[in-house]
Design an enzyme around this catalytic site. Structure first.
Site, PDB file in Angstrom:
ATOM      1  N   ARG A 120       0.838  -1.226  -0.001  1.00 54.60           N
ATOM      2  CA  ARG A 120       0.052  -0.101  -0.089  1.00 54.60           C
ATOM      3  C   ARG A 120       0.782   1.403  -0.048  1.00 54.60           C
ATOM      4  NH1 ARG A 120      -4.889  -0.768   4.257  1.00 54.60           N
ATOM      5  NH2 ARG A 120      -5.174   0.940   3.352  1.00 54.60           N
ATOM      6  N   SER A 164      -7.599  12.379   3.045  1.00 54.05           N
ATOM      7  CA  SER A 164      -7.242  10.787   3.646  1.00 54.05           C
ATOM      8  C   SER A 164      -7.032  11.320   5.255  1.00 54.05           C
ATOM      9  CB  SER A 164      -5.997  10.427   3.363  1.00 54.05           C
ATOM     10  OG  SER A 164      -5.538   9.529   4.116  1.00 54.05           O
ATOM     11  N   GLN A 166      -6.088   9.405   7.355  1.00 57.17           N
ATOM     12  CA  GLN A 166      -4.859   8.736   7.940  1.00 57.17           C
ATOM     13  C   GLN A 166      -3.694   9.885   7.709  1.00 57.17           C
ATOM     14  OE1 GLN A 166      -4.540   4.998   6.003  1.00 57.17           O
ATOM     15  NE2 GLN A 166      -6.072   4.072   7.684  1.00 57.17           N
ATOM     16  N   ASP A 311     -15.166   3.360   3.341  1.00 52.56           N
ATOM     17  CA  ASP A 311     -15.193   1.824   3.786  1.00 52.56           C
ATOM     18  C   ASP A 311     -16.461   1.162   3.684  1.00 52.56           C
ATOM     19  OD1 ASP A 311     -12.630   2.250   4.605  1.00 52.56           O
ATOM     20  OD2 ASP A 311     -13.197   2.598   6.701  1.00 52.56           O
TER      21      ASP A 311
HETATM   22  C1  S3P Z   1      -9.196   5.757   8.529  1.00 54.53           C
HETATM   23  C2  S3P Z   1      -9.188   6.334   7.381  1.00 54.53           C
HETATM   24  C3  S3P Z   1      -9.664   5.924   6.210  1.00 54.53           C
HETATM   25  C4  S3P Z   1     -10.234   4.592   6.272  1.00 54.53           C
HETATM   26  C5  S3P Z   1      -9.716   3.660   7.139  1.00 54.53           C
HETATM   27  C6  S3P Z   1      -9.459   4.147   8.522  1.00 54.53           C
HETATM   28  C7  S3P Z   1      -8.683   6.160   9.796  1.00 54.53           C
HETATM   29  O1  S3P Z   1      -8.348   5.841   5.432  1.00 54.53           O
HETATM   30  O2  S3P Z   1     -10.519   4.071   4.982  1.00 54.53           O
HETATM   31  O3  S3P Z   1     -10.306   2.469   6.993  1.00 54.53           O
HETATM   32  O4  S3P Z   1      -9.011   5.713  10.792  1.00 54.53           O
HETATM   33  O5  S3P Z   1      -8.308   7.212   9.755  1.00 54.53           O
HETATM   34  P1  S3P Z   1      -7.931   6.716   4.447  1.00 54.53           P
HETATM   35  O6  S3P Z   1      -7.282   7.764   5.484  1.00 54.53           O
HETATM   36  O7  S3P Z   1      -6.773   6.197   3.608  1.00 54.53           O
HETATM   37  O8  S3P Z   1      -8.965   7.167   3.513  1.00 54.53           O
END
Ligand code: S3P
Length: 425
Positions: A120, A164, A166, A311
């Site tokens: 990833r 994102s 994250q 998700d």
């Molecule tokens: C998440 C953010 C999302 C999501 C993941 C959990 C998080 O990802 O798809 O299951 O807890 O911050 P992305 O930030 O890559 O969109």
């Protein structure tokens, strides 16, 4: 391989272990804090366990009882050099958020993961952390990542290139180790648990949100109650809507507005769903959701809502398959970078049903009718794909089967037991 048979109806009540995203953050912030925090209704899924194991290596201590998790936090200056590589398993949230901490440490550390996580993209967090002054060795912007000791990082103002949560969180968490203010600018809203749980200040400028963090926001020990996981609930919500004569109540579940976009879409599709809010815990709203069988029809899905439903797209697409009209989703290329390439995994499985499937780089269209009332579905070892097609199997005339059903433990180890408790054959 697990075989599932068609069900007659769904009836009952469910409550879920803590939301995965909120649980990760509760472990992060209680482990970072100095002192004891108590977490109630923590998720028992494998991804959150990866986060716990990572913080053990950095010096946090955990004691779990039936009711709660007691965390003895590390404190800002006391992170320990891990005696081995930090293995993040399948969990993108663990790897990306913890990078914000490791980039600020005076010791070297390495992050690894399973084969899915190792494929990833990590450039999205490497770039902003390097702008802050981090020294990171990477394998062509993928795991393993090695963080080298660096002098104090600098605050930056960073505009997200992709929506994102994250990436946003990795930068804001890194900002907690710096006295000056770090800002993250987001054009499209993503889940806001980090800013809610850390009480970060933010400003809204026309269509942009600017969120700020600094050492003043460094977490302190506190108690947490984690509302139920709305993303796990989504599978049961869709099953109940599509099944005839069905009714389901979901209790104490997260209803954070940045997470319930799929409920808004289902309501536009004519779903009979009502939400009753009870209150907030650690700034996170929760409540009960009541669902009744509904005749669904497909609607247009707007691009701005995609990060909110990212998700839930797999299970939302299943609702679309059983709804009137064609189902189309676009602007979700990010799905290709999840635990598996979810666009191609969904299209593969829908083709097994004899549906007409058109795949785009950033989405897909499903039309036609189900011609095969039984299929051997492939999970691609992705928990959300496994759960989507387990639900699909329960709705097909002759049922279906799914390979590696155990992978549901990544987000919901209780999935099949919960199913058993609400279905009537
Ligand atoms: C998440 C953010 C999302 C999501 C993941 C959990 C998080 O990802 O798809 O299951 O807890 O911050 P992305 O930030 O890559 O969109």
């Amino acid at each position: 391989m697990l075989k599932l048979e068609k069900i007659k109806k769904v009836n009952g009540e469910l409550s879920f272990k803590g939301d995965k995203s909120i649980s990760h953050r509760a472990i992060f912030f209680s482990s970072m804090a100095n002192g004891i925090s108590i977490i109630k209704n923590l998720s028992d899924c494998e991804d959150v366990n990866s986060t716990i194991e990572a913080f053990k290596l950095l010096g946090a201590e955990f004691e779990s009882t039936k009711e709660e998790m007691i965390v003895k936090g590390i404190g800002k200056e006391n992170f320990k050099k891990p005696h081995k590589e930090i293995y993040c398993g399948n969990s993108g949230t663990t790897a990306r958020l913890i990078s914000g901490i490791l980039a600020n440490q005076k010791f070297e550390s390495t992050l690894t993961g399973d084969s899915s996580l190792s494929s990833r993209p990590m450039r999205r967090i490497i770039e902003p952390l390097e702008m802050m002054g981090a020294k990171i060795y990477h394998n062509e912007f993928k795991l393993p990542l090695t963080f080298y000791p660096s002098s104090k990082l600098s605050a930056i103002k960073y505009e997200l290139k992709i929506p994102s949560a994250q990436v946003k969180s990795a930068v804001l968490i890194s900002g907690l180790f710096i006295d000056e203010i770090t800002s993250v600018v987001e054009k499209t809203t993503t889940r806001d648990h980090t800013e809610r749980m850390l009480n970060l200040s933010f400003e809204l400028y026309e269509d942009k949100k600017v969120i700020q963090s600094s050492s003043k926001n460094y977490p302190v020990s506190q108690d947490y109650f984690i509302p139920g996981d709305i993303s796990s609930a989504a599978f049961f919500i869709v099953l109940c809507l599509i099944s005839e004569n069905s009714r389901l109540i979901i209790k104490n579940v997260s209803i954070n507005p940045t997470r319930i976009g799929f409920v808004e879409i289902l309501k536009m599709m004519n779903a009979n769903i009502s939400i009753e809010e009870f209150g907030k815990s650690n700034n996170e709203p929760y409540g009960n959701i009541v669902i009744k069988s509904s005749q669904l029809k497909n609607v247009e899905i707007s691009p701005e809502i995609i990060p909110n439903i990212i998700d839930e797209i797999p299970i939302l697409s299943l609702a679309g398959v059983f709804a009137k009209g064609d189902f189309t989703i676009r602007n979700c290329k990010e799905l290709r970078y999840k635990e598996t390439d979810r666009i191609s995994a969904l299209c593969y499985n829908y083709k097994l049903l004899g549906l007409d499937v058109y795949e785009y780089e950033d989405g897909f269209t499903i039309s036609g009718s189900i011609k095969n009332q039984f299929a051997n579905f492939k999970s691609f070892d992705d928990h959300r794909i496994a759960m989507t097609f387990s639900i699909c199997s329960l709705l097909l005339g002759n049922g279906g089967s799914i390979d590696n059903p155990e992978c549901v433990r990544i987000s919901n180890p209780n999935f099949f037991n919960q199913l058993k408790s609400i279905i009537e054959n």
